[in-house]
Design a protein around this motif. Structure first.
Motif, PDB file in Angstrom:
ATOM      1  N   UNK A 240     -17.325  -9.167  13.675  1.00 51.32           N
ATOM      2  CA  UNK A 240     -16.832 -10.183  12.758  1.00 51.32           C
ATOM      3  C   UNK A 240     -15.395  -9.863  12.389  1.00 51.32           C
ATOM      4  N   UNK A 241     -14.557 -10.889  12.301  1.00 52.67           N
ATOM      5  CA  UNK A 241     -13.166 -10.670  11.892  1.00 52.67           C
ATOM      6  C   UNK A 241     -12.636 -11.947  11.261  1.00 52.67           C
ATOM      7  N   UNK A 242     -12.044 -11.788  10.118  1.00 54.62           N
ATOM      8  CA  UNK A 242     -11.573 -12.946   9.358  1.00 54.62           C
ATOM      9  C   UNK A 242     -10.180 -12.668   8.806  1.00 54.62           C
ATOM     10  N   UNK A 243      -9.217 -13.505   9.181  1.00 55.36           N
ATOM     11  CA  UNK A 243      -7.845 -13.388   8.681  1.00 55.36           C
ATOM     12  C   UNK A 243      -7.553 -14.560   7.761  1.00 55.36           C
ATOM     13  N   UNK A 244      -6.906 -14.285   6.634  1.00 56.98           N
ATOM     14  CA  UNK A 244      -6.575 -15.350   5.674  1.00 56.98           C
ATOM     15  C   UNK A 244      -5.098 -15.247   5.299  1.00 56.98           C
ATOM     16  N   UNK A 245      -4.347 -16.285   5.637  1.00 55.98           N
ATOM     17  CA  UNK A 245      -2.916 -16.334   5.322  1.00 55.98           C
ATOM     18  C   UNK A 245      -2.722 -16.856   3.910  1.00 55.98           C
ATOM     19  N   UNK A 246      -1.988 -16.096   3.113  1.00 62.08           N
ATOM     20  CA  UNK A 246      -1.679 -16.496   1.736  1.00 62.08           C
ATOM     21  C   UNK A 246      -0.222 -16.158   1.473  1.00 62.08           C
ATOM     22  N   UNK A 247       0.632 -17.176   1.501  1.00 59.54           N
ATOM     23  CA  UNK A 247       2.063 -16.939   1.360  1.00 59.54           C
ATOM     24  C   UNK A 247       2.591 -16.185   2.560  1.00 59.54           C
ATOM     25  N   UNK A 248       3.222 -15.045   2.318  1.00 54.81           N
ATOM     26  CA  UNK A 248       3.744 -14.223   3.407  1.00 54.81           C
ATOM     27  C   UNK A 248       2.803 -13.092   3.793  1.00 54.81           C
ATOM     28  N   UNK A 249       1.623 -13.057   3.191  1.00 61.49           N
ATOM     29  CA  UNK A 249       0.664 -11.989   3.458  1.00 61.49           C
ATOM     30  C   UNK A 249      -0.549 -12.531   4.215  1.00 61.49           C
ATOM     31  N   UNK A 250      -1.089 -11.703   5.097  1.00 61.63           N
ATOM     32  CA  UNK A 250      -2.313 -12.047   5.815  1.00 61.63           C
ATOM     33  C   UNK A 250      -3.355 -10.969   5.500  1.00 61.63           C
ATOM     34  N   UNK A 251      -4.454 -11.410   4.922  1.00 59.93           N
ATOM     35  CA  UNK A 251      -5.533 -10.502   4.547  1.00 59.93           C
ATOM     36  C   UNK A 251      -6.607 -10.550   5.642  1.00 59.93           C
ATOM     37  N   UNK A 252      -6.882  -9.395   6.234  1.00 61.68           N
ATOM     38  CA  UNK A 252      -7.802  -9.337   7.369  1.00 61.68           C
ATOM     39  C   UNK A 252      -8.981  -8.424   7.040  1.00 61.68           C
ATOM     40  N   UNK A 253     -10.193  -8.956   7.266  1.00 60.94           N
ATOM     41  CA  UNK A 253     -11.416  -8.153   7.147  1.00 60.94           C
ATOM     42  C   UNK A 253     -12.087  -8.116   8.515  1.00 60.94           C
ATOM     43  N   UNK A 254     -12.619  -6.966   8.876  1.00 60.83           N
ATOM     44  CA  UNK A 254     -13.280  -6.860  10.175  1.00 60.83           C
ATOM     45  C   UNK A 254     -14.493  -5.942  10.080  1.00 60.83           C
ATOM     46  N   UNK A 255     -15.472  -6.239  10.935  1.00 56.14           N
ATOM     47  CA  UNK A 255     -16.694  -5.449  10.966  1.00 56.14           C
ATOM     48  C   UNK A 255     -17.248  -5.459  12.385  1.00 56.14           C
ATOM     49  N   UNK A 256     -17.837  -4.361  12.786  1.00 58.99           N
ATOM     50  CA  UNK A 256     -18.590  -4.314  14.048  1.00 58.99           C
ATOM     51  C   UNK A 256     -19.676  -3.268  13.896  1.00 58.99           C
ATOM     52  N   UNK A 257     -20.646  -3.314  14.805  1.00 54.23           N
ATOM     53  CA  UNK A 257     -21.734  -2.350  14.703  1.00 54.23           C
ATOM     54  C   UNK A 257     -22.830  -2.670  15.696  1.00 54.23           C
ATOM     55  N   UNK A 258     -23.998  -2.111  15.457  1.00 53.62           N
ATOM     56  CA  UNK A 258     -25.149  -2.340  16.323  1.00 53.62           C
ATOM     57  C   UNK A 258     -25.988  -3.479  15.748  1.00 53.62           C
ATOM     58  N   UNK A 259     -26.687  -4.239  16.609  1.00 49.99           N
ATOM     59  CA  UNK A 259     -27.439  -5.407  16.148  1.00 49.99           C
ATOM     60  C   UNK A 259     -28.548  -5.099  15.145  1.00 49.99           C
ATOM     61  N   UNK A 260     -28.988  -3.823  15.089  1.00 44.97           N
ATOM     62  CA  UNK A 260     -30.027  -3.447  14.134  1.00 44.97           C
ATOM     63  C   UNK A 260     -29.453  -3.116  12.755  1.00 44.97           C
ATOM     64  N   UNK A 261     -28.116  -3.164  12.629  1.00 43.88           N
ATOM     65  CA  UNK A 261     -27.472  -2.920  11.342  1.00 43.88           C
ATOM     66  C   UNK A 261     -27.420  -1.469  10.912  1.00 43.88           C
ATOM     67  N   UNK A 262     -27.810  -0.551  11.811  1.00 40.86           N
ATOM     68  CA  UNK A 262     -27.882   0.864  11.433  1.00 40.86           C
ATOM     69  C   UNK A 262     -26.549   1.587  11.583  1.00 40.86           C
ATOM     70  N   UNK A 263     -25.680   1.066  12.448  1.00 45.38           N
ATOM     71  CA  UNK A 263     -24.328   1.629  12.601  1.00 45.38           C
ATOM     72  C   UNK A 263     -23.323   0.531  12.297  1.00 45.38           C
ATOM     73  N   UNK A 264     -22.484   0.753  11.321  1.00 45.60           N
ATOM     74  CA  UNK A 264     -21.500  -0.252  10.915  1.00 45.60           C
ATOM     75  C   UNK A 264     -20.129   0.394  10.781  1.00 45.60           C
ATOM     76  N   UNK A 265     -19.117  -0.280  11.313  1.00 48.76           N
ATOM     77  CA  UNK A 265     -17.718   0.117  11.118  1.00 48.76           C
ATOM     78  C   UNK A 265     -17.015  -1.073  10.490  1.00 48.76           C
ATOM     79  N   UNK A 266     -16.412  -0.864   9.329  1.00 49.03           N
ATOM     80  CA  UNK A 266     -15.876  -1.988   8.556  1.00 49.03           C
ATOM     81  C   UNK A 266     -14.571  -1.567   7.901  1.00 49.03           C
ATOM     82  N   UNK A 267     -13.600  -2.494   7.861  1.00 50.92           N
ATOM     83  CA  UNK A 267     -12.316  -2.172   7.227  1.00 50.92           C
ATOM     84  C   UNK A 267     -11.591  -3.469   6.877  1.00 50.92           C
ATOM     85  N   UNK A 268     -10.557  -3.353   6.075  1.00 42.76           N
ATOM     86  CA  UNK A 268      -9.708  -4.498   5.769  1.00 42.76           C
ATOM     87  C   UNK A 268      -8.266  -4.036   5.642  1.00 42.76           C
ATOM     88  N   UNK A 269      -7.362  -4.928   5.996  1.00 38.92           N
ATOM     89  CA  UNK A 269      -5.934  -4.611   5.999  1.00 38.92           C
ATOM     90  C   UNK A 269      -5.129  -5.817   5.541  1.00 38.92           C
TER      91      UNK A 269
END
Length: 306
Positions: A240-269
């Motif tokens: 999953x990855x979602x970018x949102x432009x607001x003025x001159x800034x872009x807020x990005x959230x991202x997530x990936x992992x295994x389909x069973x939800x047991x391993x997740x890597x998530x961050x935002x920038x």
């Protein structure tokens, strides 16, 4: 000019195609719509991850453009692979609808109200991953077919809830068909909520449809698609990855992992708008450094057993 649009024959695909047709006709163009079923529409008893991913929904439309039967195709951008055959290109990204995932139910007002062991329908490995990370007790069941058949299965009691994109719910007014629609706190798929116009790489066609481009949507989805492309994720990977432009800034959230939800890597920038062409790759590299490729390899193995 005369423009031929290739479209899938589903209710949502046709809504999207008619929407673009109306905009083009308002500019004085003559539009012909060519409808067809794709392999993804026909094979409904197998999860997408096992039969080739969401590119199955675009292949026949692309063939129609490549052999001259059509000039453009209108897609839900989240279903569009990040690479294109020679002679075709992603020509436009239209203004975005609501990007969120939503839960539809006949009996439960929200995700938190679902009982232990509730049967939840979704095709998406990305949604499965995030739902099971929150609620490992849920029974996630593959749900294929057009939106009308999915709603019918919910109304018939086969599921306690189903998950759809809010964009499609709004466009087809599906909230009229069920008792409850509630937004989920999940990170959306790349391009979710946006229409992508794939076109033959021909100057007159590209010029005629250029006005459909929306700058904000182009910037946001460029980041999202670059992130997935760098990870070699494909449309059906649990990313999953979602970018949102607001003025001159872009807020990005991202997530990936295994389909069973047991391993997740998530961050935002947060990125500066001027850096939008590099932002997706930069974030993907950070995820790769944290083991993203290895997690996605395990995700693929798990997906093959679902």
């Amino acid at each position: 000019m005369n423009i031929k649009i290739a479209s899938r024959n589903s209710a949502l695909a046709l809504w999207q195609t008619y929407h673009i047709r109306d905009l083009l006709e308002a500019r004085g163009h003559n539009i012909e719509i060519i409808t067809m079923k794709t392999k993804g529409d026909v094979i409904l008893d197998t999860p997408l991850a096992k039969i080739g991913g969401k590119g199955l929904f675009t292949k026949e439309l692309e063939n129609a453009m490549l052999d001259g039967r059509a000039d453009i195709a209108v897609h839900s951008l989240k279903d569009v692979p990040t690479t294109f055959p020679d002679g075709l290109k992603l020509a436009c990204v239209c203004s975005r609808e609501d990007i969120n995932d939503a839960m539809l139910s006949m009996n439960f007002k929200s995700f938190d109200e679902l009982p232990n062991g509730a049967r939840v329908g979704t095709t998406s490995l990305r949604r499965r991953m995030q739902l099971l990370a929150l609620r490992p007790d849920l029974e996630i069941i593959s749900l294929r077919g057009n939106v009308n058949s999915r709603i019918a299965k919910l109304r018939d009691g086969e599921f306690d809830a189903i998950i759809l994109a809010m964009a499609g719910i709004n466009r087809l007014e599906l909230y009229k068909e069920v008792n409850y629609v509630s937004l989920l706190n999940t990170i959306a798929a790349m391009g979710q909520g946006a229409l992508g116009i794939e076109a033959v790489d021909r100057a007159d066609i590209l010029e005629a449809i250029e006005f459909l481009n929306d700058e904000k949507s182009v910037i946001e989805t460029t980041i999202e698609r670059a992130f997935v492309h760098k990870l070699n994720g494909g449309c059906q990977a649990p990313i999953g990855v979602s970018a949102r432009l607001d003025g001159d800034k872009i807020f990005v959230r991202a997530i990936l992992g295994t389909p069973d939800g047991k391993e997740i890597l998530k961050d935002e920038r947060v990125f500066n708008k001027a850096k939008y062409k590099e932002a997706g790759e930069i974030l993907a590299d950070e995820f790769i450094n944290k083991g993203a490729k290895e997690i996605l390899a395990r995700a693929e193995e798990i997906a093959s057993q679902i």
